[in-house]
Every structure is written in structure tokens, then in C-alpha cells.
Design an enzyme around this catalytic site. Sequence first.
Site, mmCIF file in Angstrom:
data_model
loop_
_atom_site.group_PDB
_atom_site.id
_atom_site.type_symbol
_atom_site.label_atom_id
_atom_site.label_comp_id
_atom_site.label_asym_id
_atom_site.label_seq_id
_atom_site.Cartn_x
_atom_site.Cartn_y
_atom_site.Cartn_z
ATOM 1 C CE LYS A 155 -7.302 2.680 0.209
ATOM 2 N NZ LYS A 155 -8.559 2.848 -0.545
ATOM 3 C CG ASP A 182 -7.940 11.747 -12.207
ATOM 4 O OD1 ASP A 182 -8.083 11.174 -11.105
ATOM 5 O OD2 ASP A 182 -6.882 12.304 -12.541
ATOM 6 C CE1 TYR A 240 -4.220 1.757 -1.094
ATOM 7 C CE2 TYR A 240 -3.514 0.392 0.746
ATOM 8 C CZ TYR A 240 -4.394 0.644 -0.284
ATOM 9 O OH TYR A 240 -5.443 -0.210 -0.523
ATOM 10 C CB ALA A 241 -0.610 3.388 5.675
ATOM 11 N N GLY A 296 -14.029 3.551 -9.570
ATOM 12 C CA GLY A 296 -13.047 2.485 -9.784
ATOM 13 C C GLY A 296 -13.723 1.175 -10.107
#
Length: 255
Positions: free
Chosen positions: A160, A65, A156-157, A15
Site C-alpha cells: 500500500k 486475477d 500489505y503495508a 475487485g
Amino acid sequence: MTPTIHVQRTAVVTGAAHGIGAAVARRLAGDGMAVGVIDLDEADCADTVEAITSVGGAALAVAADVADEAAVTAAVARIAAAFGPPTVLVNNAGIGPRADLVDMTTQQWDTVLGINLSGPFFAARAVCPHMVTAGWGRIVNMSSISAVGDAGRVDYASAKAGLIGFTKSLALQLGPHGVTANAIAPGFVVSDMTRASARRLGLSFEEFRHRAEQSIPVGRVGLPDDIAHTASFLVSPGAGFVSGQVIYVAGGPVD
């Protein structure tokens, strides 16, 4: 007295076309590393590579990717062929769209976990043998303060938070091989992600940023270079006794 021999290390940063990843790639190049710059589109990495090579550094753009196992494996192999075995890995690639639980599709859940959690697994698995052979390595995974809970992004949480468990497990498994693994958990950082959040709320980025600053003890939001500075420390030879840790780079304590 035997002279110290300095060997250029090879780093992989995912990224790394823009934002935090680009800042990390530039910083590691400034630290003397050759950097493999991975992102979805090789052309998008041109600015990062130019910023490094224009001042005499070594960088290679590779399209992949990170959620694609074969693509990640091939990307790491290409970087190793160009610069030598990578012994530094910064897993930065990530996405964080917002959706309420009842509106979240299975596809979104799978995509977010694929990029944010499976991607670091694929990259670490591809790089790890090089580190073990070298008897030295550094892995940094980009978590988030959202790992402690994010009402608007359960996917997302979850990813992560999972990344923190992944990091600690890597530290336990790879420590005997001279490899450390740590996580950085940024707070509000100026990035495409926070700009998108402002747009979703119907705010200008300046207003969104100002509101965030009011709740941050140091009185300002983070910049990509703040994260890059922390990554630089964690991958340095001097940080060999720091492993399995989560460093919150958020301008204050995180509950």
C-alpha cells in the site's frame, strides 16, 4: 451557442464483486459511466452488475486475477470492445492476510504484493494507452492507512505504501496527457477484510466495530459508500486539478 455533447465514459473497477469495489462500480454507473466489473469469478459479480443494469446502467462482469498480466490485459480489451475505450480506472482489488514477519512465507509476500501492487501496474499499463489517445483520463488507486505502518501486515503495508509512490509517479508521467492519478487511503471500513480481522481477534464484528468507533474522531466507522463518494469526485471532470494526492478517508487525521 454550441451545445455541450456528453459522451458516456467507460470505467474499469477491479475487485468490484463486493464491498468497496461494488460500491464504487455502482456509484460510477450512477454518474453515467459504463462500468467493467472485474473480479476473480464472473459469477460473483452478478449482484453488482444487476444493481447497475436494473436501473438502466451499463455494466459487464469480467473474470480476471489482477496478479495475472495476461488476464488483466485481456479483461481490459474485452471491456473496451463492449463499451469503448476506458478512460477511468479504479484499482481496488486487494487482500490483507495477517502474519508475523518470522511466520510469513515468501509465497504470502509474493501473493500480497502481486495483487495489491503488481495488479494496479498491469491494469494501469493496459488502460493508459486509451487515456493518452483520448487526452483525458482518471486513475484512482486504493491504498490504506496501513501504508504508514502496520505491525501485523508488513507485506500489505509495503504494497500500500508502494502504491502511493506508484500513484505519484503516474501523476508526474501522465499529467501532460490530461490524465490524473490519485490514491484513496481508507481507514476502518465495514468490509470482508474488517470482518476477518474481528474473527482473528475472537471478537464479534459488532464489538470490533464499537472499539474502532471509540478511536475515530467523527465517532463512526466508514462504509463502502464513503469511499465510493470520494472516488466519484476524483474521477469527475471537475477534479482535473487534483493529481498525485493521497486522500485519507478515515474519519480523522492520519499520522
